[in-house]
Design a protein around this motif. Structure first.
Motif, PDB file in Angstrom:
ATOM      1  N   VAL A   1       0.849  -1.193   0.000  1.00 52.77           N
ATOM      2  CA  VAL A   1       0.000   0.000   0.000  1.00 52.77           C
ATOM      3  C   VAL A   1       0.886   1.245   0.000  1.00 52.77           C
ATOM      4  N   ALA A   2       1.943   1.207   0.787  1.00 54.42           N
ATOM      5  CA  ALA A   2       2.840   2.364   0.897  1.00 54.42           C
ATOM      6  C   ALA A   2       3.469   2.738  -0.442  1.00 54.42           C
ATOM      7  N   CYS A   3       3.794   1.748  -1.257  1.00 50.36           N
ATOM      8  CA  CYS A   3       4.479   2.048  -2.521  1.00 50.36           C
ATOM      9  C   CYS A   3       3.534   2.063  -3.712  1.00 50.36           C
ATOM     10  N   GLY A   4       2.221   1.907  -3.465  1.00 49.07           N
ATOM     11  CA  GLY A   4       1.237   2.065  -4.521  1.00 49.07           C
ATOM     12  C   GLY A   4       0.861   0.814  -5.276  1.00 49.07           C
ATOM     13  N   ARG A   5       1.429  -0.340  -4.914  1.00 41.86           N
ATOM     14  CA  ARG A   5       1.073  -1.583  -5.607  1.00 41.86           C
ATOM     15  C   ARG A   5      -0.342  -2.030  -5.256  1.00 41.86           C
ATOM     16  N   MET A   6      -0.782  -1.693  -4.054  1.00 47.31           N
ATOM     17  CA  MET A   6      -2.178  -1.859  -3.642  1.00 47.31           C
ATOM     18  C   MET A   6      -2.623  -0.535  -3.042  1.00 47.31           C
ATOM     19  N   GLN A   7      -3.931  -0.354  -2.956  1.00 45.80           N
ATOM     20  CA  GLN A   7      -4.443   0.926  -2.470  1.00 45.80           C
ATOM     21  C   GLN A   7      -5.130   0.788  -1.104  1.00 45.80           C
ATOM     22  N   GLY A   8      -5.193  -0.432  -0.598  1.00 41.74           N
ATOM     23  CA  GLY A   8      -5.777  -0.628   0.719  1.00 41.74           C
ATOM     24  C   GLY A   8      -5.458  -2.008   1.251  1.00 41.74           C
ATOM     25  N   PHE A   9      -5.561  -2.139   2.567  1.00 39.30           N
ATOM     26  CA  PHE A   9      -5.347  -3.411   3.238  1.00 39.30           C
ATOM     27  C   PHE A   9      -6.207  -3.437   4.486  1.00 39.30           C
ATOM     28  N   TYR A  10      -6.764  -4.617   4.781  1.00 38.87           N
ATOM     29  CA  TYR A  10      -7.499  -4.797   6.038  1.00 38.87           C
ATOM     30  C   TYR A  10      -7.276  -6.216   6.531  1.00 38.87           C
ATOM     31  N   GLU A  11      -7.305  -6.381   7.834  1.00 43.73           N
ATOM     32  CA  GLU A  11      -7.252  -7.709   8.439  1.00 43.73           C
ATOM     33  C   GLU A  11      -7.562  -7.587   9.921  1.00 43.73           C
ATOM     34  N   GLY A  12      -8.144  -8.614  10.475  1.00 44.56           N
ATOM     35  CA  GLY A  12      -8.448  -8.654  11.902  1.00 44.56           C
ATOM     36  C   GLY A  12      -7.416  -9.456  12.674  1.00 44.56           C
ATOM     37  N   LYS A  13      -7.264  -9.141  13.940  1.00 37.51           N
ATOM     38  CA  LYS A  13      -6.476  -9.916  14.898  1.00 37.51           C
ATOM     39  C   LYS A  13      -5.007 -10.076  14.517  1.00 37.51           C
ATOM     40  N   LEU A  14      -4.418  -9.026  13.989  1.00 37.24           N
ATOM     41  CA  LEU A  14      -2.976  -9.030  13.794  1.00 37.24           C
ATOM     42  C   LEU A  14      -2.281  -8.612  15.086  1.00 37.24           C
ATOM     43  N   HIS A  15      -1.014  -8.992  15.204  1.00 38.03           N
ATOM     44  CA  HIS A  15      -0.235  -8.724  16.410  1.00 38.03           C
ATOM     45  C   HIS A  15       0.691  -7.521  16.190  1.00 38.03           C
ATOM     46  N   PRO A  16       1.231  -6.968  17.275  1.00 42.77           N
ATOM     47  CA  PRO A  16       2.135  -5.824  17.126  1.00 42.77           C
ATOM     48  C   PRO A  16       3.299  -6.084  16.174  1.00 42.77           C
ATOM     49  N   TRP A  17       3.887  -7.274  16.229  1.00 40.67           N
ATOM     50  CA  TRP A  17       5.036  -7.561  15.364  1.00 40.67           C
ATOM     51  C   TRP A  17       4.633  -7.677  13.891  1.00 40.67           C
ATOM     52  N   ASP A  18       3.353  -7.904  13.602  1.00 38.42           N
ATOM     53  CA  ASP A  18       2.888  -7.929  12.220  1.00 38.42           C
ATOM     54  C   ASP A  18       2.853  -6.537  11.601  1.00 38.42           C
ATOM     55  N   VAL A  19       2.600  -5.521  12.426  1.00 35.80           N
ATOM     56  CA  VAL A  19       2.257  -4.199  11.883  1.00 35.80           C
ATOM     57  C   VAL A  19       3.190  -3.068  12.296  1.00 35.80           C
ATOM     58  N   ALA A  20       3.979  -3.236  13.342  1.00 35.98           N
ATOM     59  CA  ALA A  20       4.704  -2.091  13.917  1.00 35.98           C
ATOM     60  C   ALA A  20       5.586  -1.387  12.889  1.00 35.98           C
ATOM     61  N   ALA A  21       6.409  -2.137  12.173  1.00 38.30           N
ATOM     62  CA  ALA A  21       7.311  -1.520  11.199  1.00 38.30           C
ATOM     63  C   ALA A  21       6.548  -1.031   9.974  1.00 38.30           C
ATOM     64  N   ALA A  22       5.687  -1.883   9.438  1.00 32.68           N
ATOM     65  CA  ALA A  22       4.991  -1.561   8.184  1.00 32.68           C
ATOM     66  C   ALA A  22       4.034  -0.395   8.340  1.00 32.68           C
ATOM     67  N   LYS A  23       3.411  -0.287   9.498  1.00 38.39           N
ATOM     68  CA  LYS A  23       2.461   0.804   9.730  1.00 38.39           C
ATOM     69  C   LYS A  23       3.172   2.151   9.659  1.00 38.39           C
ATOM     70  N   LEU A  24       4.354   2.248  10.247  1.00 34.14           N
ATOM     71  CA  LEU A  24       5.118   3.494  10.157  1.00 34.14           C
ATOM     72  C   LEU A  24       5.495   3.782   8.710  1.00 34.14           C
ATOM     73  N   ILE A  25       5.927   2.757   7.988  1.00 32.96           N
ATOM     74  CA  ILE A  25       6.303   2.935   6.584  1.00 32.96           C
ATOM     75  C   ILE A  25       5.123   3.470   5.782  1.00 32.96           C
ATOM     76  N   ALA A  26       3.940   2.895   6.004  1.00 33.39           N
ATOM     77  CA  ALA A  26       2.749   3.339   5.272  1.00 33.39           C
ATOM     78  C   ALA A  26       2.380   4.777   5.616  1.00 33.39           C
ATOM     79  N   ILE A  27       2.399   5.106   6.889  1.00 34.51           N
ATOM     80  CA  ILE A  27       2.046   6.470   7.311  1.00 34.51           C
ATOM     81  C   ILE A  27       3.028   7.480   6.718  1.00 34.51           C
ATOM     82  N   GLU A  28       4.314   7.147   6.756  1.00 32.78           N
ATOM     83  CA  GLU A  28       5.321   8.052   6.201  1.00 32.78           C
ATOM     84  C   GLU A  28       5.208   8.174   4.678  1.00 32.78           C
ATOM     85  N   ALA A  29       4.574   7.172   4.047  1.00 29.36           N
ATOM     86  CA  ALA A  29       4.346   7.230   2.598  1.00 29.36           C
ATOM     87  C   ALA A  29       3.042   7.935   2.250  1.00 29.36           C
TER      88      ALA A  29
END
Length: 264
Positions: free
Chosen positions: A197-225
């Motif tokens: 999503v951050a680099c434009g290959r997809m325009q959205g993502f959703y999922e339930g019950k992910l853990h902190p280690w699944d999202v911590a790094a990628a979430k910052l990357i997406a927000i900064e993008a």
């Protein structure tokens, strides 16, 4: 002196080391598979990568804490003090089936916010990274989300839970979203889904019950993008930057519509 730039350089270096190691283990068929908690695949490569990452970090930052998927006993989910949030192999099922959408995810957090995020795909040699307020990058090139304002033009990523006790909920979400979008993708690695999503290959993502280690790094990357993040269901009580429960990440122009569809 410990600076954000030092943290970023070391996170990239260590992610590449771990990525090279798990690639080598797979190419030489030097890992074994087992089930964690009776249903979730784990390999000895996950554990080797986890130990490598923690050892390398501890050499330089001996007083820092860890939150990792592969630690048997998790520390309290607090990131007030310097803490590294690690997923040594994000996409283990893909890893064990010779697929390429596999990543090492490393985030650094302090004072209840993630400051640095690195997601490395060693099989495609793609290094996503960001540090707070300095933008997001793929292999040292600045990346941005795709500018869209119509959900029907969007390719959307999602994932399915390892524990299959809420299949109907997953199906209902798919029934709601699929008619409203161009297509659906599932990479099998939430960290890479969000980076796409951050680099434009997809325009959205959703999922339930992910853990902190699944999202911590990628979430910052997406927000900064330039992505917008939020939720479509019940949140869990952790710092927002670690919260992966019912997560939404998307291009800003379609976020409200996307959230509305998922929240029905």
């Amino acid at each position: 002196m410990i600076t954000t730039e030092l943290i970023r350089r070391e996170a990239i270096r260590i992610a590449r080391l771990a990525g090279d190691r798990i690639r080598e283990l797979r190419e030489n068929n030097q890992y074994e598979e087992s089930l964690k908690d009776g249903y979730e695949l784990v390999t000895t490569a996950d554990l080797i990568s986890n130990d490598l990452i923690k050892t390398e970090i501890s050499k330089i930052f001996p007083d820092h804490n860890f939150v990792s998927e592969e630690d048997n006993v998790q520390k309290e989910m607090s990131i007030q003090n310097p803490t590294w949030i690690i997923d040594p192999i994000d996409g283990t099922v893909g890893y064990a089936n010779n697929q390429y959408q596999v990543a090492v995810s490393i985030a650094f957090a302090v004072e209840n916010e993630v400051r640095v995020g690195v997601v490395y795909n060693p099989f495609l040699d793609e290094m996503f990274y960001a540090y707070k307020n300095f933008g997001a990058f793929l292999n040292n090139k600045l990346i941005k989300v795709k500018d869209v304002d119509n959900l029907r033009e969007c390719v959307i990523g999602t994932g399915f839970p390892h524990k299959r006790d809420n299949i109907r909920d997953v199906i209902v979400l798919l029934e709601n979203i699929l008619p409203k979008v161009r297509d659906i993708r599932r990479l099998g690695s939430p960290a890479l889904d969000i980076c796409w999503v951050a680099c434009g290959r997809m325009q959205g993502f959703y999922e339930g019950k992910l853990h902190p280690w699944d999202v911590a790094a990628a979430k910052l990357i997406a927000i900064e993008a330039g992505a917008k993040t939020g939720y479509y269901g019940q949140r869990i009580i952790v710092p927002d930057c670690l919260n992966g429960n019912s997560i939404i990440v998307s291009s800003p122009g379609v976020f409200d519509e996307f959230q509305k569809v998922l929240s029905k």
